[in-house]
Scaffold this active site. Structure first.
Site, PDB file in Angstrom:
ATOM      1  N   ASP A  77      42.855  47.162  31.389  1.00  0.00           N
ATOM      2  CA  ASP A  77      42.444  45.924  32.052  1.00  0.00           C
ATOM      3  C   ASP A  77      42.549  46.147  33.561  1.00  0.00           C
ATOM      4  OD1 ASP A  77      41.871  42.913  31.750  1.00  0.00           O
ATOM      5  OD2 ASP A  77      43.528  42.993  33.188  1.00  0.00           O
TER       6      ASP A  77
ATOM      7  N   ASN B 128      36.671  39.439  42.881  1.00  0.00           N
ATOM      8  CA  ASN B 128      35.517  38.534  42.814  1.00  0.00           C
ATOM      9  C   ASN B 128      35.665  37.397  43.818  1.00  0.00           C
ATOM     10  OD1 ASN B 128      34.051  39.881  40.847  1.00  0.00           O
ATOM     11  ND2 ASN B 128      35.115  38.817  39.143  1.00  0.00           N
TER      12      ASN B 128
ATOM     13  N   ASP C 290      30.717  43.303  40.426  1.00  0.00           N
ATOM     14  CA  ASP C 290      29.805  44.033  39.532  1.00  0.00           C
ATOM     15  C   ASP C 290      29.677  45.481  39.964  1.00  0.00           C
ATOM     16  OD1 ASP C 290      29.418  41.741  38.080  1.00  0.00           O
ATOM     17  OD2 ASP C 290      27.476  41.240  39.005  1.00  0.00           O
TER      18      ASP C 290
ATOM     19  N   GLU D 120      36.642  42.536  32.321  1.00  0.00           N
ATOM     20  CA  GLU D 120      37.064  43.719  33.023  1.00  0.00           C
ATOM     21  C   GLU D 120      37.938  44.598  32.143  1.00  0.00           C
ATOM     22  OE1 GLU D 120      40.005  40.396  33.950  1.00  0.00           O
ATOM     23  OE2 GLU D 120      37.874  40.657  33.610  1.00  0.00           O
TER      24      GLU D 120
END
Length: 822
Positions: free
Chosen positions: A683, A691, A700, A726
């Site tokens: 993770d 973000n 992204d 993720e």
């Protein structure tokens, strides 16, 4: 070879090939007129009429004539059986018996001058039964019972044509040659004898026949009553003039008959005539064994006591309407008479038996009643014969025989012989029924006439059958042969193509119709004969015809076997079969040169067409192959693209969650002994912060970069995919010692290089939870454990790897390794 020329008998030596020698056989001054050879015997006829046998020393041993000379030279000699020699002249005949050296000659009856110009045609032939045959002016003469009799033949061929030769075949059959009508076989004469006025019968119309007890045969004719006795020199003797019908013989040896339909006449056993008993209208007689004579008239029934010389007919009461016919049953002592519509059995005492009324019987048309036995009666009418079976007065059965069933026109007479055969006289012959089969005797079969006299069929004591007709008297000497008449074999008279006579090979092809003319060598050629024929390849079944010409509208090319035999429609007997091969040439356009040309043309045309088609086909195949390859490539690319899209994450290029699940299942199934399936759940640390701070596009970009790094660092046989958001899932098959090391190295290799997309961080870390799949658990259970280890790594400060073993897990999470990657 022997040849008679100018009265000299020559021996012809045919053995030399270059010359033929003729040597006089007999060195004598005698002149010879005929000779005959049979085996070692040689007989000659001298010009003076003597018959001589030639001995081995060539001396002549001549027979002595007991009857003098007939004044004619012998023109034909025949050596017969039983030590006899026969000679024939124009008008005479001689029999020589070498054993006693005698010769008897006599004039032939019925012979005139028809053979005066052709005496060399005359011959004498001895049949297998000892009878003799020779020619006369209008046919053949037959020697039987010590006298010559014209051989009755219904066909006019004997009267119209000269008989040129007579020959007895090895099977006993007689063959006759004619000057202009070919040849024919004479059949039927071995079981039918015919007698007529030419033989001494008073009149050819015969009405009644009876055999006197231990005496001669009595014959009633149109103008006299005759006796017939073969033991007498004159076979027929007229006993009394007058119309004679209904002859009866009683147990005392008397002969009774109706004379001129006016009186009842009698002949005594010694042959003398008794007094007539006047009875106008008398028609029929029935003689009972006890001496009572029953007389039927047109106006009543009378009885006559034959034991009383002065007896007169006594009218029987109760029969006033008259009867036309009656029968007799000597065994039962009954005389059967119709009384009105009822049939009654009479004795001297009166009515002894009365049968119930019989249906459908017209008493006015009854012609005869015949009693077979005590329980069987036959009633003859013009159109039917009714069989009545009874037990006493009880009728058990009534059956009928119609004219169509018997194959005749009108019934006139019935005789039931000792074999229980039915002999039924009619106006067109005699029908015979043996209990199973019917046959019809006609003039074609040898009868002297087809018109049978009323009640004129009689079985003699020797079981032979006499038949009276309007043309004379026929004698069936062997009734068994009535059903054993095999027709003579047929022959083909000619073949015609379009009306033109041809051979069996037609010569050239033609579409015209073909006709085949048929004939039979049977001189009698009955009208019941049928030609049974079949043309192989044309007729699917046998055909029957009464005509002597067979027509086919078209004969197909090729060879066809034509088979034909003669079938007697009466006896159902079939003659031997003959055959001929009919050949119709093939037309020019279907003969082998034309067929070869057609075949070559077809082959060349087919080759050219195939070549053109093949070239076009190959061109189209090539174009189609290019098109198919192109489309196949496109489809494969599309299939690969679809497959890639279905199994990979679009952003990272890694396997998606579903694909990873299949990978885990495949790994677990293919792992060998000593190998474990290791999984690690990664993770991204603080990805939400990326973000939020740098924007989702930067996030992204980070994910895409991570996907690229994962792909670059995963070793062969290992797999990694995006598990969600993720999170990433790694799976590999390793021995237990190296599984966690591979996970640790992979985490470090992905996180150490800086990230340009995450400035100013320049570094992205991971928290990871790792474990392996136990032998008795599913990958889903292992995923729960890896997820718990991941949670432990995050709670422990992130940027680290927590490993969990399934066998050591005493608590929800029991780490076996904990590594800080900083």
């Amino acid at each position: 070879m022997l040849v008679l020329s100018s009265g000299v008998l020559f021996y012809i030596d045919l053995r030399p090939r270059d010359t033929v020698r003729a040597v006089p056989l007999l060195r004598t001054q005698d002149r010879f007129t005929a000779f005959a050879v049979r085996g070692p015997d040689l007989w000659v006829a001298r010009g003076d009429g003597a018959l001589c046998k030639v001995g081995q020393d060539t001396y002549l041993r001549c027979l002595s004539s007991h009857s003098g000379s007939i004044g004619e030279q012998w023109v034909s000699l025949t050596i017969g059986n039983q030590d006899r020699v026969f000679a024939r002249s124009l008008h005479g005949f001689a029999v020589g018996i070498p054993s006693d050296g005698s010769m008897t000659s006599r004039q032939l009856p019925f012979v005139s001058d028809r053979y005066d110009a052709t005496p060399f045609l005359l011959a004498v032939i001895e049949g297998s039964d000892g009878t003799l045959l020779t020619q006369w002016d209008h046919g053949l003469l037959e020697w039987r019972y010590g006298a010559w009799h014209p051989l009755h033949q219904p066909t006019p061929i004997l009267a119209d044509d000269l008989v040129s030769s007579i020959l007895r075949a090895s099977d006993g059959s007689i063959w006759i040659g004619f000057c202009s009508s070919g040849e024919a076989q004479l059949v039927g004469r071995n079981f039918i004898e015919n007698w007529s006025e030419a033989d001494g019968l008073s009149n050819n119309t015969v009405w009644s026949i009876a055999r006197q007890l231990n005496g001669p045969l009595w014959i009633g004719t149109d103008n006299a009553i005759d006796t017939f006795d073969l033991d007498q020199t004159t076979h027929f003797r007229m006993q009394r003039r007058g119309y004679a019908i209904s002859i009866r013989s009683d147990d005392m040896g008397n002969i009774w008959y109706v004379r001129n339909i006016k009186a009842v006449a009698r002949f005594l056993p010694d042959g003398s005539a008794g007094p007539d008993v006047s009875l106008p209208g008398a028609l029929y007689l029935a003689a009972e064994h006890d001496g009572l004579l029953w007389i039927g008239t047109g106006h009543g029934v009378y009885t006559l006591d034959t034991a009383r010389p002065d007896a007169v007919p006594s009218r029987l009461g109760g029969f006033e309407t008259g009867v036309s016919v009656e029968g007799e049953d000597r065994k039962g002592g009954l005389v059967w008479i119709f009384q009105g519509s009822e049939l009654v059995g009479m004795t001297r005492s009166g009515i002894a038996l009365r049968l119930p009324k019989l249906p459908d019987i017209d008493i006015n048309r009854i012609m005869q009643i015949v009693v077979e036995n005590r329980s069987s009666l036959w009633i003859v009418t013009a159109v039917a014969i009714i069989h009545v079976e009874h037990v006493g007065a009880h009728v058990t059965r009534i059956s009928r025989i119609g004219v169509q069933e018997a194959g005749i026109k009108h019934f006139v007479a019935l005789c039931i012989d000792s074999r229980h055969w039915l002999w039924i006289g009619a106006t067109n012959g005699v029908a015979v029924f043996d209990g199973k089969n019917w046959t019809l005797l006609r003039t074609d079969d040898g009868l002297i006439s087809n018109d049978i006299g009323q009640q004129a069929i009689f079985e003699d004591t020797d079981k032979t059958i006499w038949i009276g007709t309007s043309g004379g008297l026929s004698h069936i000497t062997d009734p068994r042969k009535v059903f054993d008449r095999v027709p003579a074999a047929p022959y083909i008279q000619g073949i015609f193509l379009g009306g033109r006579r041809v051979r069996s090979d037609m010569g050239r092809y033609s579409t015209q119709g073909i006709d085949i003319d048929l004939g039979t060598r049977d001189l009698l050629a009955p009208s019941v004969y049928r030609f049974r024929y079949k043309l192989e390849g044309v007729d699917s079944a046998w055909r029957l015809t009464t005509a002597d010409r067979v027509h086919y509208p078209y004969l197909p090319p090729g060879s066809h076997l034509f088979r034909v035999s003669v079938c007697n429609g009466s006896t159902k007997r079939v003659s031997p079969e003959i055959g001929a091969i009919l050949t119709m040439p093939y037309p020019v356009w279907i003969r082998w040169p034309a067929l070869v040309f057609y075949a070559l043309s077809i082959i060349v045309t087919a080759y050219v067409a195939h070549h053109l088609w093949s070239r076009r086909h190959r061109r189209r195949e090539k174009q189609l192959a290019v098109l198919i390859d192109r489309q196949t490539h496109v489809l494969r690319e599309q299939a690969r693209e679809l497959e890639y899209q279905a199994t990979h994450d679009v952003l990272t290029g890694l396997l998606n969650r579903r694909a990873m699940q299949r990978v885990l299942e495949d790994m677990r199934a293919s792992a060998t002994a000593g190998q474990l399936v290791f999984i690690a759940l990664f993770d991204t640390d603080f990805f939400k912060h990326i973000n939020d701070v740098y924007g989702h596009l930067a996030g992204d970009e980070v994910l895409a970069e991570l996907g690229s790094r994962w792909r670059a660092n995963v070793e062969a046989g290992s797999h990694i995919g995006r598990y969600g958001g993720e999170e990433f899932l790694f799976a590999t098959v390793k021995p237990h010692a190296s599984g966690f090391d591979s996970v640790a190295r992979l985490r470090i290799a992905v996180t150490e290089p800086p990230f340009d997309q995450a400035r100013p961080l320049r570094r992205v870390t991971f928290s990871a939870g790792a474990t392996w799949v136990g032998p008795d658990e599913t990958w889903a259970d292992a995923m729960k454990r890896a997820d718990a280890a991941l949670y432990e790594a995050k709670e422990s400060g992130r940027d680290r790897l927590v490993c969990v073993s399934p066998v050591l897990a005493a608590s929800p999470v029991a780490p076996v390794c904990q590594e800080n990657g900083r």
